[in-house]
Design a protein around this motif. Structure first.
Motif, PDB file in Angstrom:
ATOM      1  N   TYR A  29      36.493  29.589  42.285  1.00 16.72           N
ATOM      2  CA  TYR A  29      35.348  29.840  41.403  1.00 16.72           C
ATOM      3  C   TYR A  29      34.962  28.572  40.652  1.00 16.72           C
ATOM      4  CZ  TYR A  29      32.627  31.540  37.458  1.00 16.72           C
ATOM      5  OH  TYR A  29      31.636  31.697  36.515  1.00 16.72           O
ATOM      6  N   GLN A  59      30.751  30.661  42.929  1.00 14.80           N
ATOM      7  CA  GLN A  59      30.417  30.878  41.523  1.00 14.80           C
ATOM      8  C   GLN A  59      29.156  31.724  41.381  1.00 14.80           C
ATOM      9  OE1 GLN A  59      29.226  27.656  38.381  1.00 14.80           O
ATOM     10  NE2 GLN A  59      31.455  27.749  38.469  1.00 14.80           N
ATOM     11  N   THR A 108      36.464  38.025  39.739  1.00 13.20           N
ATOM     12  CA  THR A 108      37.030  36.863  40.418  1.00 13.20           C
ATOM     13  C   THR A 108      38.434  37.140  40.943  1.00 13.20           C
ATOM     14  OG1 THR A 108      35.751  35.402  38.979  1.00 13.20           O
ATOM     15  CG2 THR A 108      37.597  34.426  40.176  1.00 13.20           C
TER      16      THR A 108
END
Length: 504
Positions: A29, A59, A108
């Motif tokens: 990320y 991202q 995430t």
């Protein structure tokens, strides 16, 4: 204590196993993506050149639903309004900002956690904190995905590792020296045996004490949960395609460096050399031309009867960019992320077309509202328990979490939709919630409407009339045709204005 230590060791072992994956996902990320290569030869010649490069699409994939996830409170079961006290406690703890961190962590890493505990300095305002998946873990009763039996928060600070074990009836606080991996795993395990967990006791806290809540005070927010196994990270399925995109960019950069322009080629010429002179100026040998100097001088004479100049065509770099665009399109399809979020190309699309393009993302966000809402209901219930309000905690567990609308519209589209809903009879508070106002903001607007109605009751009554009412009023002579608004609005049989009506 021995049983508590064994439980801490077991939870820590599982936490460290998960941390391998959570660190990988969070690294991707952030853009910390180890570059993959198609061949060992390419790695050998260009590995260092492209170290640290990342064309980070992960991202965007993770951020796109999080920016639409905004919890604005909870409505207890069998109630018609949001619970203001729960929202007050949440706001005191910075919920609006920290919840975004918690949602992003869950998207995430696959999961994040919320810890609720009493504040010794304020009995009415419990402490609410979002915890990272690399530092917290919850254990459930066998055969259950909701009944918590234990939770552990583990973190490192300086040369010490700290752990807090939460049980329904007790809380244990431990610490131990941090063992650095400067020795073999066998030697490190011996050090851990001697430097094991000990109770963390200070002048202000005890190593073990009763749990006043009576339940495990940590809740798990799971992203894309499964009936069995771990929840799924939104990042996990994108890593392979992200690696391919990075690799293609590395090949494109290499091709652009050496073959992006047409190249001149000399054929049939003798090898260009220059003489080597001694200190008297006599030729004593020859050496090849310095190509670096040639690139600066740009002048050279070639010898040879068949010498001629030819040309290599420039490489077609579109072959790389076309494949990269296809790979990005795959990411968009697999993650339900709108392509205009990733590719950055927008045609002259209508508002309806843009809404249709974002349908997948909107539905993906609604699913996360459902999954995270289960944990947030329990979080609000823990807040009530920390305030010693058991009845309220039961109502909040069965309540409804409140979210802003995840579908983005222009102000014109939204206003037009709300106007039509109002004409259908939807109440003002519902319309205000659809506009994205929080329960507190709705209360503020209602109070403003009351003050406005008190200052000009006749105008407020006129604003509440439907178009049909206005036409009838004009036809009966109750409205002025001058365009200045209603001349008077009277109650039947009276000469004084009717009682003002407050919309909503």
């Amino acid at each position: 204590m021995e049983q508590a230590v064994r439980l801490v060791d077991a939870l820590e072992s599982e936490l460290l196993r998960r941390q391998t994956w959570t660190d990988l996902y969070e690294g991707y990320y952030r853009g910390d993506q180890p570059l993959k290569f198609a061949s060992d030869e390419f790695r050998r010649f260009h590995g260092e050149r492209y170290a640290g490069f990342a064309d980070n699409w992960i991202q965007v994939v993770a951020d796109s639903p999080v920016e639409r996830l905004t919890n604005i409170g909870i409505q207890p079961y069998d109630e018609t309004e949001a619970d203001k006290e729960s929202w007050r406690v949440a706001q005191v703890n910075g919920f609006e900002a920290d919840s975004q961190l918690g949602f992003l962590g869950a998207v995430t890493a696959g999961r994040s956690f919320v810890l609720v505990w009493g504040d010794p300095d304020d009995d009415e305002t419990p402490i609410v904190s979002f915890e990272d998946a690399g530092q917290a873990i919850v254990a459930y009763e066998p055969g259950s995905r909701t009944k918590r039996r234990a939770a552990l928060k583990r973190w490192q600070d300086g040369d010490s590792v700290f752990a807090t074990l939460y049980l329904p009836d007790e809380v244990w606080k431990f610490e131990r020296p941090f063992t650095r991996m400067t020795k073999s795993p066998q030697e490190s395990s011996v050090d851990e045996a001697f430097d094991g967990w000990s109770l963390r006791e200070t002048a202000t806290e005890k190593g073990v004490f009763p749990n006043p809540l009576g339940v495990v005070p940590m809740v798990e927010l799971r992203n894309r949960p499964m009936l069995t196994g771990d929840p799924i990270s939104d990042v996990a399925g994108v890593i392979a395609m992200q690696d391919a995109i990075n690799m293609l960019w590395a090949h494109l950069f290499t091709a652009s460096d050496s073959a992006a322009f047409p190249q001149k080629v000399l054929l049939g010429a003798e090898r260009p050399v220059v003489p080597i002179l001694d200190h008297n100026g006599q030729v004593v040998g020859e050496k090849a031309v310095d190509l670096a100097k040639l690139a600066v001088d740009k002048v050279l004479v070639f010898e040879g009867e068949s010498a001629k100049i030819d040309e290599w065509s420039a490489a077609n770099l579109n072959a790389f960019t076309d494949i990269i665009e296809v790979a990005v399109g795959h990411i968009a399809a697999q993650t339900r992320t709108p392509q205009h979020y990733l590719i950055g190309k927008m045609a002259n699309l209508s508002g309806d077309a843009l809404i249709a393009a974002e349908t997948g993302l909107v539905q993906r966000t609604r699913e996360k509202q459902l999954w995270f809402g289960q944990g947030l209901r329990e979080m609000y219930a823990l807040i009530a328990l920390a305030q010693n309000n058991i009845a309220k905690a039961k109502a909040l567990r069965a309540g409804r979490t409140l979210w802003t609308n995840p579908q983005f519209r222009s102000e014109a589209q939204l206003s037009d939709s709300l106007l039509k809903d109002a004409q259908m009879g939807f109440p003002f508070e519902w319309l205000a919630a659809q506009k994205g106002l929080t329960p507190q903001e709705i209360d503020d607007v209602l109070e403003m409407k009351k003050r406005q109605a008190a200052m000009d009751p006749i105008a407020d009554l006129a604003r509440g009339l439907t178009p049909e009412d206005s036409s009838n009023a004009y036809a009966s002579g109750d409205s002025s045709p001058s365009g200045r608004g209603p001349a008077s609005v009277r109650a039947p049989g009276n000469s004084v204005p009717a009682r003002p009506v407050v919309a909503g």
